[in-house]
Design a protein around this motif. Structure first.
Motif, PDB file in Angstrom:
ATOM      1  N   GLY A 150       0.809  -1.208   0.000  1.00  0.00           N
ATOM      2  CA  GLY A 150       0.000   0.000   0.000  1.00  0.00           C
ATOM      3  C   GLY A 150       0.843   1.258   0.000  1.00  0.00           C
ATOM      4  O   GLY A 150       0.515   2.243  -0.675  1.00  0.00           O
ATOM      5  N   ALA A 151       1.946   1.241   0.752  1.00  0.00           N
ATOM      6  CA  ALA A 151       2.833   2.402   0.805  1.00  0.00           C
ATOM      7  C   ALA A 151       3.475   2.650  -0.553  1.00  0.00           C
ATOM      8  O   ALA A 151       3.601   3.797  -0.990  1.00  0.00           O
ATOM      9  N   LEU A 152       3.889   1.589  -1.232  1.00  0.00           N
ATOM     10  CA  LEU A 152       4.519   1.726  -2.544  1.00  0.00           C
ATOM     11  C   LEU A 152       3.556   2.346  -3.548  1.00  0.00           C
ATOM     12  O   LEU A 152       3.896   3.304  -4.249  1.00  0.00           O
ATOM     13  N   ILE A 153       2.343   1.805  -3.605  1.00  0.00           N
ATOM     14  CA  ILE A 153       1.355   2.304  -4.561  1.00  0.00           C
ATOM     15  C   ILE A 153       0.897   3.713  -4.183  1.00  0.00           C
ATOM     16  O   ILE A 153       0.847   4.621  -5.023  1.00  0.00           O
ATOM     17  N   GLY A 154       0.567   3.913  -2.907  1.00  0.00           N
ATOM     18  CA  GLY A 154       0.076   5.206  -2.469  1.00  0.00           C
ATOM     19  C   GLY A 154       1.095   6.308  -2.636  1.00  0.00           C
ATOM     20  O   GLY A 154       0.758   7.435  -3.036  1.00  0.00           O
ATOM     21  N   SER A 155       2.357   6.011  -2.339  1.00  0.00           N
ATOM     22  CA  SER A 155       3.410   7.006  -2.464  1.00  0.00           C
ATOM     23  C   SER A 155       3.578   7.452  -3.907  1.00  0.00           C
ATOM     24  O   SER A 155       3.661   8.659  -4.199  1.00  0.00           O
ATOM     25  N   ARG A 156       3.620   6.504  -4.821  1.00  0.00           N
ATOM     26  CA  ARG A 156       3.803   6.845  -6.250  1.00  0.00           C
ATOM     27  C   ARG A 156       2.560   7.526  -6.821  1.00  0.00           C
ATOM     28  O   ARG A 156       2.664   8.464  -7.604  1.00  0.00           O
ATOM     29  N   LEU A 157       1.388   7.054  -6.428  1.00  0.00           N
ATOM     30  CA  LEU A 157       0.157   7.621  -6.966  1.00  0.00           C
ATOM     31  C   LEU A 157      -0.003   9.073  -6.552  1.00  0.00           C
ATOM     32  O   LEU A 157      -0.225   9.958  -7.396  1.00  0.00           O
ATOM     33  N   LEU A 158       0.111   9.351  -5.260  1.00  0.00           N
ATOM     34  CA  LEU A 158      -0.058  10.720  -4.796  1.00  0.00           C
ATOM     35  C   LEU A 158       1.083  11.615  -5.271  1.00  0.00           C
ATOM     36  O   LEU A 158       0.868  12.772  -5.632  1.00  0.00           O
ATOM     37  N   GLY A 159       2.300  11.057  -5.293  1.00  0.00           N
ATOM     38  CA  GLY A 159       3.430  11.842  -5.770  1.00  0.00           C
ATOM     39  C   GLY A 159       3.252  12.295  -7.204  1.00  0.00           C
ATOM     40  O   GLY A 159       3.542  13.449  -7.551  1.00  0.00           O
ATOM     41  N   SER A 160       2.756  11.412  -8.059  1.00  0.00           N
ATOM     42  CA  SER A 160       2.554  11.778  -9.461  1.00  0.00           C
ATOM     43  C   SER A 160       1.371  12.717  -9.634  1.00  0.00           C
ATOM     44  O   SER A 160       1.322  13.503 -10.582  1.00  0.00           O
ATOM     45  N   LEU A 161       0.410  12.694  -8.705  1.00  0.00           N
ATOM     46  CA  LEU A 161      -0.737  13.594  -8.766  1.00  0.00           C
ATOM     47  C   LEU A 161      -0.399  15.027  -8.373  1.00  0.00           C
ATOM     48  O   LEU A 161      -1.219  15.926  -8.538  1.00  0.00           O
ATOM     49  N   GLU A 162       0.824  15.251  -7.868  1.00  0.00           N
ATOM     50  CA  GLU A 162       1.227  16.619  -7.557  1.00  0.00           C
ATOM     51  C   GLU A 162       1.252  17.487  -8.805  1.00  0.00           C
ATOM     52  O   GLU A 162       1.111  18.707  -8.715  1.00  0.00           O
ATOM     53  N   ASP A 163       1.446  16.879  -9.953  1.00  0.00           N
ATOM     54  CA  ASP A 163       1.385  17.598 -11.230  1.00  0.00           C
ATOM     55  C   ASP A 163       0.281  16.947 -12.063  1.00  0.00           C
ATOM     56  O   ASP A 163       0.553  16.028 -12.841  1.00  0.00           O
ATOM     57  N   PRO A 164      -0.971  17.379 -11.889  1.00  0.00           N
ATOM     58  CA  PRO A 164      -2.097  16.718 -12.563  1.00  0.00           C
ATOM     59  C   PRO A 164      -1.953  16.646 -14.079  1.00  0.00           C
ATOM     60  O   PRO A 164      -2.332  15.634 -14.695  1.00  0.00           O
TER      61      PRO A 164
END
Length: 247
Positions: free
Chosen positions: A55-69
């Motif tokens: 969950g940490a791996l997926i959540g970290s990458r998902l939210l990190g990439s959403l910083e630039d929509p």
């Protein structure tokens, strides 16, 4: 690229500190299990750790990439799929890991609070990791906005900026001491230590986000919105059990 960093060789230092933080945190975690007389079986803990890591791996990458929509929805821009792989944030890791652990607990039939053993190991890993972020200067997206204040530091681009990675390192240290004091003097119920840690950190990230570059949506960046939603969900889902009897 070297001019973007606070110190030479920052990428290697960053990787080394993150790795060291994880290794020390794992060692500290096993110590915490003994000190807190963890009632969860070894096999269940392994399952929960795997769920948390995934969950940490997926959540970290998902939210990190959403910083630039715009880059998120355009396939990562010039970096392509590497943009999604390289983007990461602690907030996404915490919330993603928390959600998958809750799912795993329901699958295993575990109804007790299980997060307290992770608090101090997480703080240790996060503090060491933030020193790595600081070494990266503006070469890693944790730097702060320009400032004329005396606290401004040249993070590698010749501009005095808020050293938000350093701010967070200091905040985490103060939070650790505060939680230790409460933990030693109060009879906290299972789960309350983790609840204090998580809510304090999410509130902190909402506030510190205003000192960092971001692409705002209705006044808040992606990480800040995730913190707001994470707080609302956590309070709604865990609140009754934290102030009353465990579910």
């Amino acid at each position: 690229m070297e001019g973007q960093y606070l110190i030479p060789g920052a990428p290697l230092i960053h990787f080394g500190l993150e790795t060291l933080g994880i290794l020390l945190a794992m060692r500290y975690y096993y110590r915490q299990r003994k000190e807190r007389s963890d009632q969860v079986s070894d096999s269940s803990r392994v399952t929960l750790l795997i769920a948390a890591a995934l969950g940490a791996l997926i959540g970290s990458r998902l939210l990190g990439s959403l910083e630039d929509p715009a880059r998120f929805w355009s396939g990562g821009g010039a970096d392509g799929w590497l943009y999604y792989l390289q983007s990461k944030t602690i907030v996404g890791g915490l919330l993603g890991g928390l959600w998958t652990v809750e799912v795993a607990k329901r699958w295993l039939g575990i109804r007790s609070r299980t997060g307290d053993v992770y608090v101090y190991p997480l703080l240790l890993a996060m503090m060491i990791g933030r020193l790595g972020c600081l070494s990266m200067g503006v070469g890693e997206p944790t730097y702060g906005l320009p400032t004329d204040s005396w606290v401004g530091i040249d993070l590698g681009d010749g501009v005095a900026r808020h050293a938000t990675a350093l701010y967070e390192f200091l905040f985490l240290g103060v939070l650790w001491l505060g939680l230790k004091a409460v933990d030693n003097k109060s009879r906290l119920k299972d789960g309350q230590l983790f609840a204090l840690f998580l809510t304090a950190y999410l509130v902190w990230r909402i506030g510190i986000g205003f000192l960092q570059p971001q692409i705002p949506l209705y006044g808040l960046g992606a990480i800040q919105w995730a913190c707001v939603l994470g707080l609302l969900w956590y309070i709604y889902d865990h609140g009754p059990g934290l102030v009353g009897k465990d579910r």
